[in-house]
Design an enzyme around this catalytic site. Structure first.
Site, short mmCIF file in Angstrom:
data_model
loop_
_atom_site.label_atom_id
_atom_site.label_comp_id
_atom_site.label_asym_id
_atom_site.label_seq_id
_atom_site.Cartn_x
_atom_site.Cartn_y
_atom_site.Cartn_z
N SER A 143 66.47 10.57 45.34
CA SER A 143 65.73 9.96 46.51
C SER A 143 64.86 8.87 46.39
CB SER A 143 65.01 11.24 47.37
OG SER A 143 64.17 10.74 48.35
N TYR A 156 58.08 17.84 48.20
CA TYR A 156 59.32 16.86 48.04
C TYR A 156 59.20 15.89 46.96
CZ TYR A 156 63.37 14.63 49.78
OH TYR A 156 64.69 14.21 49.86
#
Ligand SMILES: NC(=O)c1ccc[n+]([C@@H]2O[C@H](COP(=O)([O-])OP(=O)(O)OC[C@H]3O[C@@H](n4cnc5c(N)ncnc54)[C@H](O)[C@@H]3O)[C@@H](O)[C@H]2O)c1
Length: 265
Positions: A143, A156
């Site tokens: 990501s 996250y």
């Protein structure tokens, strides 16, 4: 001759936005796919779209046994395994650490790290023998949050940074037999699942106005990422690439302070 003719791939999180785009691209380039997701309804839609080119399996990637079952399915249905694409992931909806009490933090960490990090270890371990046999590859969805703050909350961001560490470590451990690489999307118009532990409902990944903040001034379709996954799966195009994570962030990491891009209005 298609680029992925003869290739057998497992794709997890296959029912979601980016995963479905990977399946679509893999099938269009000639691959057979074992498509896995925790959500049976999403898998039903995949069956309708792709028919005999795929086999769908309901699986929770946070469980070791589920990953083993995916590999067994690939071998039983298609006779080999060339690519394990560990793409499934969940999101913390950008929650700030200071807004979590210790119990929520404890449960949130366990849930998020099980799906985003432990699953990659299980995938790699489950697929190891089959990928050594085929000289195949592991591809992991990282990501923008693998490299920067504020692509998510602390949970996250930590999980996606951990994924980069795993890509490097496993690329080293598995060389020269298995290549291990990652794709790091910036923004895709999907509905990432939040954390049950925090009572979060699924939420759109794209905040209003985001397209104006990125240098390329547009949000890519979820399907746009499939091409990179196909490239990394190809021995011809990526046989020399391992331990790499490809940033596909619409320029987010090089955003300027005065305006997002030199020619952006
Ligand atoms: N959407 C974005 O902007 C963005 C940006 C960077 C990275 N990512 C990453 O891309 C990947 C795919 O996410 P997406 O944006 O397509 O979201 P999505 O929610 O559309 O897709 C994720 C899929 O994973 C499945 N899933 C969730 N938990 C699972 C589990 N335990 N076992 C099996 N399947 C499970 C979901 O049902 C869903 O279909 C994730 O790893 C995410 O972190 C997304």
């Amino acid at each position: 001759m298609n680029r992925l003719d003869g290739t057998v791939a497992i794709v997890t999180g296959a029912g979601g936005g980016i995963g479905r785009g990977i399946v679509r691209r893999y099938v269009s380039e000639g691959a057979k796919v074992v498509a896995a997701d925790i959500d049976q309804k999403l898998l039903g839609r995949l069956d309708e779209e792709f028919g005999a080119d795929i086999v769908t399996v309901q699986a929770n990637v946070a469980q070791a046994q589920a990953n083993r079952r995916l590999v067994e399915t690939a071998l039983a249905e298609f006779g080999r395994l060339d690519v394990f694409c560990a793409n499934a992931g969940i999101y913390d909806q950008n929650v700030a650490l200071a807004d979590l009490d210790f119990e929520a933090l404890d449960r949130g960490f366990d849930e998020l790290f099980a799906v985003n990090v432990k699953s990659v270890l299980f995938a790699a371990r489950a697929a190891y023998d089959a990928l050594v046999e085929s000289k195949g590859s592991l591809i992991v969805t990282a990501s923008f949050a693998s490299f920067s703050s504020s692509g998510g909350g602390a949970l996250y961001t930590a999980s996606k940074h951990a994924v980069v560490g795993l890509i490097k470590q496993l690329a080293y451990e598995f060389a020269p037999d298995i290549r291990v690489n990652g794709v790091a999307p910036g923004i895709a118009p999907t509905t990432l699942k939040g954390l049950n532990a925090l009572g979060q409902q699924p939420k759109d990944s794209v905040l209003q106005g985001t397209e104006r903040a990125v240098p390329l001034q547009a949000i890519p379709e979820s399907d746009a990422y499939g091409g990179l996954y196909a490239l990394l799966a190809s021995r011809r195009d990526a046989g020399h690439i391992t331990g790499s994570v490809f940033n596909a962030d619409s320029g987010l990491a090089i955003r300027g302070m005065s305006k997002p891009g030199g020619r952006a209005r």
